[in-house]
Design a protein around this motif. Structure first.
Motif: not given
Length: 343
Positions: A316-329
């Motif tokens: 998701y939202e690959t223009d903002d990796l913080k959002k892309t990796f939300y679940y992981h972080t």
């Protein structure tokens, strides 16, 4: 009398452990179950001291056909691949076939750019070479800056092929067999049967099948694996079974200058092929991974022999990796908190 006392103490310890485990489960489940238009689609695995503490599967391997993911579903693991490459390179060091500080022209004489007489294997391992294309000069003086690179790890795979006399795909296959990883593959070894489809959210918010998953160099970001195999890898790799002790120490040591302003974690320090994080006095080793359509994370905490692995096949939202990796972080935060409270 001492045996009579042991039983209630044992029961109390067991109850506390189970209570902590129940809290961890609920915390992770709460994040995953929150109603959202961007639900987690993947597999989460958490182990400690050889025991599985959390292992759950969410979503689909094929979204259109509604085929559910399984525990042995395979994912493209992005930059987690780099630690496989590091082991294969450093095994050549342990055999005396390479030197980390000799210019790579010795191993790849076909290179025509002048940087081949300056760049070393150490520079490639630490992303401090400045190479962007084989036919172009470096973007900075070799060894003076850090710039995260995929092509550097491809060059490492070519060096290993030259010094070993075997293909990189074959070398990796042998490595995985040695570790007992039956579901991990170089993409050129067509032995994978359970590869999940990767998906990317487009600019209109629609999830589309990703057609460029394997555009990365295999040595840098295109290996295929599962949560269980990555757990096996962590136990094999970090236990020191694959490299000499002094060589493994280099992997886990923060290398001078190998510091990156990470798009997710901010200032991040690197060893060889992995990040080395000592924040809050917790040693955390490992890496996140991104390949088109696949988002991954694999971290290991040596003190408690803990692995936390999250593999997802929707980006998701690959223009903002913080959002892309939300679940992981968010899952990583929960696990780190659990480790802080570990006794």
């Amino acid at each position: 009398m001492k045996y009579i006392l042991f039983l209630p103490i044992f029961l109390i310890a067991t109850i506390v452990t189970l209570g902590q485990q129940n809290i961890l489960d609920k915390q992770i489940d709460s994040i995953i179950s929150t109603k959202t238009t961007k639900p987690f689609n993947g597999v989460i695995f958490f182990s400690q001291n050889g025991q599985t503490k959390y292992s759950k599967i969410f979503g689909y391997s094929d979204i259109d056909k509604k085929e559910p993911l399984k525990l042995n579903s395979q994912f493209v693991i992005g930059s987690i691949s780099k630690q496989f490459t590091v082991v294969l390179v450093l095994r050549e060091l342990d055999k005396g076939n390479i030197d980390l500080y000799t210019p790579i022209k010795k191993y790849l004489p076909e290179l025509t750019q002048s940087w081949a007489d300056t760049v070393t294997i150490h520079h490639l391992l630490t992303h401090m070479h400045g190479i962007t294309r084989l036919d172009k000069p470096t973007t900075f003086k070799v060894g003076t800056q850090y710039s995260y690179s995929q092509i550097g790890y491809d060059l490492l795979s070519k060096i290993v092929e030259k010094t070993s006399g075997k293909s990189f795909a074959e070398l990796s296959k042998n490595l995985f067999e040695e570790c007992g990883m039956k579901n991990t593959f170089h993409p050129d070894i067509k032995g994978y049967n359970n590869l999940a489809k990767g998906y990317t959210e487009n600019e209109n918010g629609k999830i589309e099948f990703e057609t460029e998953t394997f555009k990365n160099y295999a040595a840098a970001g295109s290996f295929i694996s599962t949560v269980e195999d990555l757990n096996i890898w962590n136990n094999c790799f970090y236990s020191g079974k694959l490299l000499k002790r002094k060589t493994m120490k280099m992997v886990e040591t923060k290398q001078n200058g190998a510091v990156r302003d990470h798009p997710i974690f901010g200032i991040t320090e690197y060893g060889y092929g992995i990040t080395v994080d000592t924040k809050e006095n917790i040693l955390q080793l490992g890496q996140t991974g991104f390949a088109p359509g696949f988002i991954s994370m694999n971290y290991y905490f040596p003190k408690t022999k803990t692995s936390v692995i999250v593999l997802e096949n929707v980006a998701y939202e690959t223009d903002d990796l913080k959002k892309t990796f939300y679940y992981h972080t968010e899952i990583l935060k929960i696990v780190r908190n659990e480790i802080k409270n570990y006794r």
